[in-house]
Design a protein around this motif. Sequence first.
Motif, PDB file in Angstrom:
ATOM      1  N   ILE A 159     -25.666  -4.071  27.366  1.00 58.89           N
ATOM      2  CA  ILE A 159     -25.884  -3.043  28.649  1.00 58.89           C
ATOM      3  C   ILE A 159     -27.187  -2.684  29.038  1.00 58.89           C
ATOM      4  N   ARG A 160     -28.066  -2.867  27.486  1.00 61.15           N
ATOM      5  CA  ARG A 160     -29.982  -2.987  27.691  1.00 61.15           C
ATOM      6  C   ARG A 160     -30.552  -3.948  27.498  1.00 61.15           C
ATOM      7  N   GLU A 161     -31.382  -4.207  28.153  1.00 61.14           N
ATOM      8  CA  GLU A 161     -32.459  -5.550  27.575  1.00 61.14           C
ATOM      9  C   GLU A 161     -32.834  -5.900  26.500  1.00 61.14           C
ATOM     10  N   VAL A 207     -21.790  11.711  29.790  1.00 63.44           N
ATOM     11  CA  VAL A 207     -22.893  12.623  30.823  1.00 63.44           C
ATOM     12  C   VAL A 207     -23.793  12.247  31.531  1.00 63.44           C
ATOM     13  N   GLN A 208     -24.814  11.338  30.447  1.00 61.59           N
ATOM     14  CA  GLN A 208     -25.845  10.591  30.954  1.00 61.59           C
ATOM     15  C   GLN A 208     -27.207  11.174  31.123  1.00 61.59           C
ATOM     16  N   SER A 209     -26.389  12.625  32.161  1.00 61.48           N
ATOM     17  CA  SER A 209     -27.540  13.202  31.999  1.00 61.48           C
ATOM     18  C   SER A 209     -27.322  14.865  32.931  1.00 61.48           C
ATOM     19  N   SER A 224     -21.667  12.691  23.025  1.00 58.94           N
ATOM     20  CA  SER A 224     -21.840  12.157  24.843  1.00 58.94           C
ATOM     21  C   SER A 224     -22.900  11.131  24.682  1.00 58.94           C
ATOM     22  N   ASP A 225     -23.192  10.169  25.975  1.00 56.00           N
ATOM     23  CA  ASP A 225     -24.280   9.533  25.874  1.00 56.00           C
ATOM     24  C   ASP A 225     -25.085   9.643  27.514  1.00 56.00           C
ATOM     25  N   PHE A 226     -26.563   9.892  26.695  1.00 55.29           N
ATOM     26  CA  PHE A 226     -27.467   9.989  27.391  1.00 55.29           C
ATOM     27  C   PHE A 226     -28.482   9.320  27.700  1.00 55.29           C
ATOM     28  N   TYR A 272     -33.528   4.485  29.739  1.00 55.94           N
ATOM     29  CA  TYR A 272     -33.075   4.249  31.033  1.00 55.94           C
ATOM     30  C   TYR A 272     -33.727   2.377  31.025  1.00 55.94           C
ATOM     31  N   SER A 273     -32.528   0.920  30.872  1.00 54.56           N
ATOM     32  CA  SER A 273     -33.809  -0.396  30.802  1.00 54.56           C
ATOM     33  C   SER A 273     -32.404  -0.283  32.253  1.00 54.56           C
ATOM     34  N   GLN A 274     -33.691  -0.909  33.206  1.00 55.37           N
ATOM     35  CA  GLN A 274     -33.639  -1.498  34.467  1.00 55.37           C
ATOM     36  C   GLN A 274     -32.983  -3.330  34.415  1.00 55.37           C
TER      37      GLN A 274
HETATM   38  N1  5AD Z   1     -30.227   1.315  30.153  1.00 51.64           N
HETATM   39  C1  5AD Z   1     -29.883   2.960  29.473  1.00 51.64           C
HETATM   40  N2  5AD Z   1     -29.071   2.759  28.735  1.00 51.64           N
HETATM   41  C2  5AD Z   1     -27.196   2.281  29.644  1.00 51.64           C
HETATM   42  N3  5AD Z   1     -25.833   2.489  28.993  1.00 51.64           N
HETATM   43  C3  5AD Z   1     -25.331   1.962  30.766  1.00 51.64           C
HETATM   44  N4  5AD Z   1     -25.916   1.772  31.476  1.00 51.64           N
HETATM   45  C4  5AD Z   1     -27.874   1.221  30.672  1.00 51.64           C
HETATM   46  C5  5AD Z   1     -29.262   0.724  30.962  1.00 51.64           C
HETATM   47  N5  5AD Z   1     -29.008   0.484  32.446  1.00 51.64           N
HETATM   48  C6  5AD Z   1     -26.178   3.794  28.146  1.00 51.64           C
HETATM   49  C7  5AD Z   1     -25.154   4.737  29.421  1.00 51.64           C
HETATM   50  C8  5AD Z   1     -23.813   4.342  28.598  1.00 51.64           C
HETATM   51  C9  5AD Z   1     -23.860   3.345  27.374  1.00 51.64           C
HETATM   52  C10 5AD Z   1     -22.864   2.878  26.813  1.00 51.64           C
HETATM   53  O1  5AD Z   1     -24.905   3.196  27.563  1.00 51.64           O
HETATM   54  O2  5AD Z   1     -25.225   6.000  27.914  1.00 51.64           O
HETATM   55  O3  5AD Z   1     -22.479   5.499  28.393  1.00 51.64           O
END
Ligand code: 5AD
Length: 458
Positions: free
Chosen positions: A58-60, A278-280, A316-318, A350-352
């Motif tokens: 999901i993230r780098e 909700v993320q943002s 939640s997740d952000f 945020y992770s590309q």
């Molecule tokens: N970068 C950062 N966070 C991410 N998530 C998903 N993809 C990315 C990304 N590219 C987070 C979101 C999701 C959680 C499981 O991981 O918040 O809900």
Amino acid sequence: MNSTDTAKTPKGLFIRTYGCQMNVYDSERMRDVLRPLGYAPVDGPEHADLVVVNTCHIREKATEKVYSELGQLKKLKEASGGRMTIAVAGCVAQAEGEELIRRQPAVDLVLGPQAYHKLPEMIARASRAVGDRLETEFDTLEKFDALPKARNADGPAAFLSVQEGCDKFCTFCVVPYTRGAELSRSVDDITVEARSLAAQGVREISLLGQNVNAFHGAAPAIEGGPDWTLGQLCRHIAKIGGIDRIRYTTSHPRDMDDDLIAAHGDTPAMMPFLHLPVQSGSDRILKAMNRGHTAGEFHEIVAKVRDARPGIALASDFIVGFPGETDLDFEATMELVRRTGFAIAYSFKYSQRPGTPAAEMFGQVPEDVKDARLQALQALLRDQQTAFNADQIGQTLDILVTGKGRMAGQVHGRSPYMQAVHFDGPPDLIGQIASVRIIGSSLNSLTGEFITAREAAA
Ligand code: 5AD
Ligand code: SF4
């Protein structure tokens, strides 16, 4: 124990699990698939004949961890004279495929999340050094059908996968590519697994899916008719004897339908806890993320959920620093958090992710800005979590006791709101639901005093 368990000399199995609860569940299922082959869990990779690294993409950072772990395992494999088999499973396996073996030749097997049922044949092929070492086809249906229906429960709280994959294509996320299209299991299959868990003393089931509230599983054979929704499924599972508690994760605001919200109010087994990423809080960013709803619509859903189940805890997740996120956008996220009030939340920079649309977007946010925003957001979320936990002091809560505490004479468990709770009590409380008066709280847990135990529901 059945005869197949004893037929072969035990072989050591060690599974390292990264990432989400779906991976935790999948690791349990891999153990189930491997048990008849004589594999028994051991407590470290150094004692294992087979090591499975169940990965998260999901993230780098999560991906890089896998390669460094594989480097360590290579050394152990050499020390074992090459006897150890190394398998890489999960979303990194799906995304990297052959590349994994190229980058780390000590890897014997690579299998994507839809291929776990093929592990035994893959191991057999690897030991004969013939055939493919890679299984990354998408066939969720085949996986659901092929995995054993009965489960070996590990404690009184269990995960149960009801749905896999995702069609939402949020622009930051790899899941639609690594887990494939959304697919729900049939209600009959889920019921068999839930009953098997209940028969082993499981009292809390967490229904799992990448997009769990998009669930639309085939109705029970006796009823036929159209697919069931998650609300219907929860009410149905609540009727299984012994199952006192139901949770589900992870949901999407777009799929929070009225019936599911109503089930929170009319089904006491549904725990007062909802994880709703909700993320943002910025409409502009939500649109760029392709989330399909606005901040206002999120608040409307929250209001309805709180109306149906007063006191429900929200999680939640952000993501901070999504491409193009300005200070104003970030402030909108902070405002959404202040207005909603969360019991717990997970926040990430945020992770590309290569191959996802957001990775190519203009306006990538500098790392130091992401850092500062993450710190500010996490400080606010920590305050809310601490306050939520402190609010429980003086309350009497039903705690599902899941294990022994670190201190002698202590046990621990989980509150209806998902908080970890520690209290003095005998180990035979494990597996029971105890009434506990909360007397202390911190950021991550509560302490309490045991009052009485409740017998299992009939
Ligand atoms: N970068 C950062 N966070 C991410 N998530 C998903 N993809 C990315 C990304 N590219 C987070 C979101 C999701 C959680 C499981 O991981 O918040 O809900
Ligand atoms: Fe990823 Fe979005 Fe699907 Fe969640 S809903 S798994 S964030 S694409």
